[in-house]
Design a protein around this motif. Structure first.
Motif, mmCIF file in Angstrom:
data_model
loop_
_atom_site.group_PDB
_atom_site.id
_atom_site.type_symbol
_atom_site.label_atom_id
_atom_site.label_comp_id
_atom_site.label_asym_id
_atom_site.label_seq_id
_atom_site.Cartn_x
_atom_site.Cartn_y
_atom_site.Cartn_z
ATOM 1 N N LEU A 23 0.834 -1.194 0.000
ATOM 2 C CA LEU A 23 0.000 0.000 0.000
ATOM 3 C C LEU A 23 0.870 1.245 0.000
ATOM 4 N N ASN A 24 0.392 2.292 -0.644
ATOM 5 C CA ASN A 24 0.986 3.616 -0.499
ATOM 6 C C ASN A 24 -0.136 4.604 -0.176
ATOM 7 N N HIS A 25 0.175 5.876 -0.121
ATOM 8 C CA HIS A 25 -0.832 6.851 0.304
ATOM 9 C C HIS A 25 -2.004 6.931 -0.657
ATOM 10 N N TRP A 26 -1.789 6.556 -1.929
ATOM 11 C CA TRP A 26 -2.868 6.591 -2.913
ATOM 12 C C TRP A 26 -3.653 5.288 -2.922
ATOM 13 N N SER A 27 -2.976 4.148 -2.963
ATOM 14 C CA SER A 27 -3.702 2.877 -3.077
ATOM 15 C C SER A 27 -4.528 2.579 -1.832
ATOM 16 N N ILE A 28 -4.122 3.101 -0.667
ATOM 17 C CA ILE A 28 -4.913 2.855 0.535
ATOM 18 C C ILE A 28 -6.270 3.567 0.439
ATOM 19 N N GLN A 29 -6.338 4.628 -0.374
ATOM 20 C CA GLN A 29 -7.612 5.318 -0.583
ATOM 21 C C GLN A 29 -8.557 4.526 -1.488
ATOM 22 N N HIS A 30 -8.008 3.536 -2.205
ATOM 23 C CA HIS A 30 -8.796 2.731 -3.143
ATOM 24 C C HIS A 30 -8.751 1.256 -2.747
ATOM 25 N N ALA A 31 -8.481 0.991 -1.500
ATOM 26 C CA ALA A 31 -8.249 -0.381 -1.047
ATOM 27 C C ALA A 31 -9.535 -1.206 -1.059
ATOM 28 N N ASP A 32 -9.392 -2.487 -1.369
ATOM 29 C CA ASP A 32 -10.453 -3.469 -1.202
ATOM 30 C C ASP A 32 -10.227 -4.105 0.174
ATOM 31 N N TRP A 33 -10.900 -3.576 1.193
ATOM 32 C CA TRP A 33 -10.611 -3.990 2.566
ATOM 33 C C TRP A 33 -10.994 -5.431 2.829
ATOM 34 N N ARG A 34 -12.023 -5.913 2.137
ATOM 35 C CA ARG A 34 -12.388 -7.324 2.298
ATOM 36 C C ARG A 34 -11.253 -8.231 1.832
ATOM 37 N N ALA A 35 -10.632 -7.863 0.712
ATOM 38 C CA ALA A 35 -9.504 -8.653 0.213
ATOM 39 C C ALA A 35 -8.285 -8.497 1.115
ATOM 40 N N LEU A 36 -7.998 -7.278 1.558
ATOM 41 C CA LEU A 36 -6.824 -7.058 2.409
ATOM 42 C C LEU A 36 -6.905 -7.852 3.707
ATOM 43 N N ALA A 37 -8.105 -8.088 4.187
ATOM 44 C CA ALA A 37 -8.266 -8.868 5.411
ATOM 45 C C ALA A 37 -7.832 -10.314 5.235
ATOM 46 N N GLN A 38 -7.630 -10.755 3.969
ATOM 47 C CA GLN A 38 -7.297 -12.152 3.702
ATOM 48 C C GLN A 38 -5.864 -12.346 3.223
#
Length: 236
Positions: A23-38
């Protein structure tokens, strides 16, 4: 390895079944949090996000796919391993594959071939990848990573953003001094001003304003700081 976070993370991700993203400062604004949890671990690619996390008490070393993956392929991954490169425009991943000469590499583009793999991964299954590298857009690459983890639970899966495209042209897109002085943002603006100027100005200001929201979201998915990445407690 000394205290080099790049080499430490290159060894860290070698465990079968690891899913690593950045993640960077831009991609965290567009994150798929459901996927990141896995995923297994989240590297921090970008000085701004690193500093914002430090304000929250999370001191995580800065790494990036373009630094970690060449070390991983050259120094960590067993010779002859099967590596799948998925992403970029047609023909680009094939060019990148020719630069990885110690392993068996196959490439699929991030357009029609990716769509086909998501519908039916049989072609990828026949290749039996030890490592899958996904060079797709923010959010999408994390979604595809967890999909493929279900299909290939022992493979190491890494997201890589634009690395496949960069690697197809040269092993290191950024000169060494750019990384040393944390000037990747300036280099990218110089080379892609129309696409990236907003990312490093207005979007950077958004991340400053909203960073507490992002830290709270990281906590909700079970992320905890490690020396080279955020470790995520994946559901069983």
């Amino acid at each position: 390895m000394n205290n080099d976070p790049v080499r430490i993370l290159a060894h860290r991700i070698a465990q079968p079944g690891t899913v690593v993203t950045w993640l960077n400062h831009w991609s965290i604004q567009h994150a798929d949090w459901r996927a990141l949890a896995q995923v297994t671990c989240i590297g921090i690619d970008g000085t701004l996000l690193q500093l914002l996390l430090r304000r929250a008490g999370w001191d995580v070393g800065r790494t990036s796919a373009d630094l970690v993956l060449p070390v991983f392929f050259r120094e960590v991954l067993a010779p002859g391993s099967a590596v799948a490169l998925i992403g970029a425009a047609p023909g680009v991943a094939e060019t990148a594959a020719t630069r990885i000469d110690a392993h068996r590499v196959r490439a699929w583009d991030g357009f029609g071939q990716l769509q086909q793999l998501r519908r039916d991964p049989e072609e990828l299954r026949a290749f039996a990848p030890d490592v899958i590298v996904l060079g797709l857009g923010a959010g999408l690459q994390d979604e595809v990573a967890v999909e493929l983890h279900r299909e290939f639970p022992t493979a190491v899966i890494c997201t890589a953003g634009g690395w496949i495209d960069q690697f197809s042209r040269k092993e290191q897109y950024f000169p060494a001094w750019i990384h040393r002085f944390r000037l990747g943002w300036a280099w990218r603006i110089l080379h892609e001003p129309r696409r990236l100027l907003r990312r490093y100005t207005l979007d950077a200001l958004t991340s400053l304003r909203e960073h507490r929201t992002y830290v709270a979201a990281l906590r909700r998915i079970g992320a905890t700081p490690g020396p080279t990445c955020l470790e995520v407690s994946r559901p069983a």
